[in-house]
Each structure stands twice: as structure tokens, then as C-alpha cells.
Design a protein around this motif. Structure first.
Motif, PDB file in Angstrom:
ATOM      1  N   GLU A  87       0.653  -1.257  -0.037  1.00  0.00           N
ATOM      2  CA  GLU A  87      -0.066  -0.032  -0.073  1.00  0.00           C
ATOM      3  C   GLU A  87       0.897   1.279   0.000  1.00  0.00           C
ATOM      4  OE1 GLU A  87      -3.539   0.343  -0.037  1.00  0.00           O
ATOM      5  OE2 GLU A  87      -3.270  -1.744  -0.569  1.00  0.00           O
ATOM      6  N   ASP A 106       3.777   7.028  -9.089  1.00  0.00           N
ATOM      7  CA  ASP A 106       2.779   6.786  -9.753  1.00  0.00           C
ATOM      8  C   ASP A 106       2.434   7.494 -11.115  1.00  0.00           C
ATOM      9  OD1 ASP A 106       2.292   4.806  -7.522  1.00  0.00           O
ATOM     10  OD2 ASP A 106       0.426   5.871  -6.891  1.00  0.00           O
ATOM     11  N   PRO A 119      -2.374  10.427  -0.895  1.00  0.00           N
ATOM     12  CA  PRO A 119      -3.783   9.850  -0.764  1.00  0.00           C
ATOM     13  C   PRO A 119      -3.920   9.688   0.756  1.00  0.00           C
ATOM     14  CG  PRO A 119      -2.102   7.938  -1.269  1.00  0.00           C
ATOM     15  CD  PRO A 119      -1.195   9.411  -1.628  1.00  0.00           C
ATOM     16  N   HIS A 188      -5.989  13.337  -0.646  1.00  0.00           N
ATOM     17  CA  HIS A 188      -6.995  12.850  -1.298  1.00  0.00           C
ATOM     18  C   HIS A 188      -7.566  11.770  -0.854  1.00  0.00           C
ATOM     19  CE1 HIS A 188      -5.897  16.165  -4.394  1.00  0.00           C
ATOM     20  NE2 HIS A 188      -4.721  15.582  -4.238  1.00  0.00           N
ATOM     21  N   PRO A 190      -9.565   8.223  -2.080  1.00  0.00           N
ATOM     22  CA  PRO A 190      -8.986   7.365  -3.257  1.00  0.00           C
ATOM     23  C   PRO A 190      -9.705   7.853  -4.522  1.00  0.00           C
ATOM     24  CG  PRO A 190     -10.075   5.977  -1.576  1.00  0.00           C
ATOM     25  CD  PRO A 190     -10.300   7.292  -1.114  1.00  0.00           C
ATOM     26  N   GLU A 191     -10.789   8.402  -4.827  1.00  0.00           N
ATOM     27  CA  GLU A 191     -11.188   9.141  -6.284  1.00  0.00           C
ATOM     28  C   GLU A 191     -10.545  10.115  -6.361  1.00  0.00           C
ATOM     29  OE1 GLU A 191     -15.131  10.355  -8.297  1.00  0.00           O
ATOM     30  OE2 GLU A 191     -15.455   9.656  -6.352  1.00  0.00           O
ATOM     31  N   TRP A 193      -7.324  11.116  -5.354  1.00  0.00           N
ATOM     32  CA  TRP A 193      -6.151  10.592  -5.752  1.00  0.00           C
ATOM     33  C   TRP A 193      -5.891   9.984  -7.145  1.00  0.00           C
ATOM     34  CZ3 TRP A 193      -1.188  11.457  -4.872  1.00  0.00           C
ATOM     35  CH2 TRP A 193      -0.401  10.457  -5.250  1.00  0.00           C
ATOM     36  N   GLU A 194      -6.704   9.073  -7.377  1.00  0.00           N
ATOM     37  CA  GLU A 194      -6.819   8.574  -8.901  1.00  0.00           C
ATOM     38  C   GLU A 194      -6.898   9.881 -10.018  1.00  0.00           C
ATOM     39  OE1 GLU A 194      -6.009   5.583 -11.456  1.00  0.00           O
ATOM     40  OE2 GLU A 194      -6.109   5.675  -9.232  1.00  0.00           O
ATOM     41  N   ASN A 195      -7.853  10.539  -9.718  1.00  0.00           N
ATOM     42  CA  ASN A 195      -8.074  11.676 -10.500  1.00  0.00           C
ATOM     43  C   ASN A 195      -7.049  12.679 -10.637  1.00  0.00           C
ATOM     44  OD1 ASN A 195     -10.698  10.773 -11.263  1.00  0.00           O
ATOM     45  ND2 ASN A 195     -11.774  11.994  -9.560  1.00  0.00           N
ATOM     46  N   VAL A 197      -3.565  11.709 -10.052  1.00  0.00           N
ATOM     47  CA  VAL A 197      -2.665  11.268 -11.011  1.00  0.00           C
ATOM     48  C   VAL A 197      -3.166  11.098 -12.349  1.00  0.00           C
ATOM     49  CG1 VAL A 197      -1.488   9.265 -10.775  1.00  0.00           C
ATOM     50  CG2 VAL A 197      -1.721   9.995  -8.966  1.00  0.00           C
ATOM     51  N   THR A 198      -4.016  10.638 -12.685  1.00  0.00           N
ATOM     52  CA  THR A 198      -4.128  10.262 -13.917  1.00  0.00           C
ATOM     53  C   THR A 198      -4.745  11.797 -14.742  1.00  0.00           C
ATOM     54  OG1 THR A 198      -6.550   9.948 -13.737  1.00  0.00           O
ATOM     55  CG2 THR A 198      -5.184   8.092 -13.749  1.00  0.00           C
TER      56      THR A 198
END
Length: 202
Positions: A87, A106, A119, A188, A190-191, A193-195, A197-198
Motif C-alpha cells: 500500500e 505513480d 492519498p 485526497h 481514493p477517487e 487521488w486517482e483523478n 494522478v491520471t
């Protein structure tokens, strides 16, 4: 004194334990000082008994307390060391006299200045270094501090319990204006953080 992550809570607990130990030793010293200033002179047998009491308690008690604090501090320090895990998120932090630059494992092509994104609820290993002089990376509510040393990389684990914004600063004299040398940590969900990074990487 207002921890928002596991490392900061551990450090806050260590602070309170050390304060309690210091108060106990200080209280004993004050009692011994008060006894030393008594006006009445004790009888020889009583004086010898008091000297033995002072030597035994005055030396043994602080030694026991200090050894206990040392042992506890070593255990806490070992617990705070970063260890690999599935993790763990990796980020880089490079200091300069004017700013911190952050990179993200990432998203290798992504960099941010003076704002570190992480995150929430996951351990983050921050690889800290510097491009010029010694600085110090510190986010008081999330973890302890670690020095940024030229030509060397130090790793500090931070973690935020909840999403939010946390103040960070360089706690090392690095030249004029260092007292205003600050940065921000954004934790952030989880959502988010993903937003981050991507979305930023694209």
C-alpha cells in the motif's frame, strides 16, 4: 500536538511520556531540595539514614526513569522507520532555497511545486533531498521532520488519516527568508487521488 496520522500520534504519545518522566524527576529533585534546606539538624543516625535515602532514591530513581524513557524512545523510533509494503506510495521531495519540487512514482512525468499531493489513509514514503543547502522537511500533523542533505536521500514516512490540507515547512535555517519557507500537503480520498494522478499526467 494535534496529530492527524499514525506517525504523528506516536510522536505525540512519546512527547507526553517524556514530559511525565521529566515531571517525576523534577518533583523528586524539588523534594530533595526542600529537605536540604530544613532548619532543624537531624540526629546523626537520622542524618545517615537520610543520606542513604538521598543516594538510593536520588540516583536510582532518575536512572530507572531515564532508562525506561530511552527504551521506549528506541522502540518508538524503530516503529517509525519506513518499511516496504503493497500500500506504500512513493513520492520525491527536492528542496531549493525558493521552493519544494515534488515528484510521484505513480506518475513519473508529473511534478508539483510547493504542494505535495498524497492519498489519505495510505502510507507515503517521501524521498527527501536538496539541490543546494540543507533544508528540513516537516509536516507537524502527519509525521516528524527529516533533513534534506545535498547529495543524499533521506526517506520519511507520512500518512494522513483523512482527506484534507496540512501545513508543511522547512524547519532548518537555510538563508534569509527561511522562516517563510513553507509548503502544503493535500491528502485526497481514493477517487480524488486517482483523478489527480491520471488527470494531471494527461
Amino acid at each position: 500536538m494535534d496529530p492527524a496520522g499514525p506517525a504523528a500520534r506516536t510522536i505525540a504519545t512519546l512527547w507526553w511520556v517524556m514530559l511525565a518522566g521529566a515531571v517525576m524527576i523534577f518533583s523528586l529533585v524539588m523534594v530533595l531540595l526542600a529537605l536540604a534546606f530544613r532548619k532543624s539538624r537531624p540526629a546523626p543516625d537520622e542524618a545517615r539514614h537520610e543520606r542513604l535515602w538521598v543516594i538510593k532514591l536520588g540516583i536510582a530513581f532518575p536512572v530507572v526513569v531515564l532508562l525506561a524513557l530511552l527504551g521506549y524512545g528506541l522502540v518508538v523510533g524503530e516503529h517509525l522507520l519506513p518499511r516496504p509494503g503493497p500500500e506504500v506510495v512513493g513520492v520525491g521531495a527536492e528542496a531549493r532555497r525558493s521552493a519544494w519540487t515534488f515528484t510521484y512514482a505513480d506518475a513519473p512525468e508529473l511534478t508539483t511545486d510547493n504542494v505535495l499531493h498524497i492519498p489519505a489513509g495510505r502510507p507515503v514514503d517521501v524521498a527527501v533531498t536538496t539541490a543546494d543547502v540543507i533544508h528540513s522537511f516537516w509536516v507537524p500533523r502527519l509525521a516528524g521532520k527529516i533533513d534534506a542533505i545535498p547529495g543524499h536521500v533521506n526517506v520519511l514516512r507520512i500518512e494522513a488519516d483523512d482527506p484534507g490540507v496540512y501545513a508543511g515547512l522547512s524547519a532548518e535555517f537555510s538563508g534569509p527568508g527561511y522562516d517563510h519557507f513553507a509548503f502544503t500537503v493535500v491528502a485526497h480520498d481514493p477517487e480524488g487521488w486517482e483523478n489527480f494522478v491520471t488527470g494531471q499526467a494527461r
